[in-house]
Scaffold this active site. Structure first.
Site, short mmCIF file in Angstrom:
data_model
loop_
_atom_site.label_atom_id
_atom_site.label_comp_id
_atom_site.label_asym_id
_atom_site.label_seq_id
_atom_site.Cartn_x
_atom_site.Cartn_y
_atom_site.Cartn_z
N LYS A 8 -47.04 -12.74 -15.65
CA LYS A 8 -45.68 -12.85 -16.18
C LYS A 8 -45.72 -13.84 -17.33
CE LYS A 8 -42.59 -11.09 -14.38
NZ LYS A 8 -42.03 -9.72 -14.51
N MET A 62 -39.13 -20.64 -24.00
CA MET A 62 -39.41 -19.30 -24.52
C MET A 62 -38.68 -19.04 -25.84
SD MET A 62 -39.25 -17.27 -20.87
CE MET A 62 -37.85 -18.25 -20.25
N ASP A 100 -48.76 -16.25 -10.76
CA ASP A 100 -48.37 -15.97 -12.14
C ASP A 100 -49.45 -16.41 -13.13
OD1 ASP A 100 -45.98 -14.74 -11.72
OD2 ASP A 100 -44.72 -16.44 -12.26
#
Length: 269
Positions: free
Chosen positions: A66, A187, A43
């Site tokens: 990602k 996030m 990732d």
């Protein structure tokens, strides 16, 4: 479909948590898995130093991006790569930032592999929400300030299901207030203004907030503020992803690293 009967598997698959970024925070089990891998699917949030230090010279390394807010490799393509490599007899390591089972889509990948007759091992990694506060000497729980902790994503899955069941930030705020919980929001930078406004329905404007960007790395940044000033201060200081937002009284311990926090808390800024 289960392919075990027609094509015996010779390879293996392991989901490995690479931690928040600092290579020294890798577990010994993670290092051993990386060293044994013949194929690594890596990732974007994985520190390049980890792959350079521990991947075997002949390993095939595939970067499968990602990262929130950026163009990402389709999940279906990643899963197809994993399955194909295992069936070809490769020892596959899916290397993820943080922990595979905390907002790392590890659960989805394990389910898909099992549907294809492939059992997958998992090696935990230190999640960013823990590393972010620990780097500043701040706990997530404290007998005087927080009786528990909630990990929640500020970036829910898109589509019909997400529309039907959006995160109820108001209910979460009320629960955090009444049960004395620390909120750790992953996030959440892009939606910080909306999250802030919703949380203010249940939490006071002077509730302490800590934001940590690039946790555990040399270029780590942190911001200590209050819920009432969160979106404004994020914009003013230019904070972006990847970052973790921590909301709750445990953040008062961060005053030791930010001389502005006591003033802000006292004035309710």
């Amino acid at each position: 479909m289960n392919h075990l009967a027609s094509s015996p598997l010779q390879g293996s698959c392991t989901l490995v948590g690479a931690g928040p970024g600092d290579p020294e925070l890798l577990t010994l089990k993670a290092v051993k898995a990386i060293q044994a891998a013949t194929v690594l699917l890596v990732d974007d949030l994985v520190n390049d130093e980890i792959v350079s230090a521990y991947a075997r010279p002949d390993a095939r390394i595939v970067h499968v991006g990602k990262r929130g807010g950026c163009k990402s490799t389709p999940q279906s393509f990643i899963e197809k790569l994993m399955i194909t490599a295992v069936r070809e007899g490769e020892h596959v390591v899916r290397l993820k930032g943080g922990d595979p089972f905390i907002f790392g889509r590890g659960g989805e990948e394990v389910e898909h592999l099992r549907e294809e007759g492939i059992e997958c091992a998992v090696v935990n990694g230190i999640t960013a929400g823990l590393a972010a506060v620990t780097a500043l000497g701040v706990p997530l729980t404290h007998r005087d300030h927080a009786q528990g902790v909630v990990f929640v994503t500020g970036h829910a899955k898109t589509g019909h299901a997400a529309t039907e069941h959006p995160t109820d930030w108001r209910a979460l705020a009320a629960t955090a207030r009444d049960a004395r919980l620390t909120l750790v929001i992953y996030m959440g930078i892009t939606g910080a203004h909306h999250i802030q406004q919703e949380l203010l329905h249940g939490l006071a404007a002077d509730t302490p907030v800590l934001v940590v960007q690039h946790a555990s790395l040399a270029h780590q940044r942190q911001l200590t503020t209050t819920l009432g000033r969160l979106a404004n201060d994020l914009a003013q200081e230019g904070f972006g992803s990847p970052a973790v937002i921590v909301v709750g009284d445990v953040v008062r311990g961060a005053a030791a690293v930010d001389a502005e926090l006591p003033r802000r808390l006292a004035n309710g800024d």
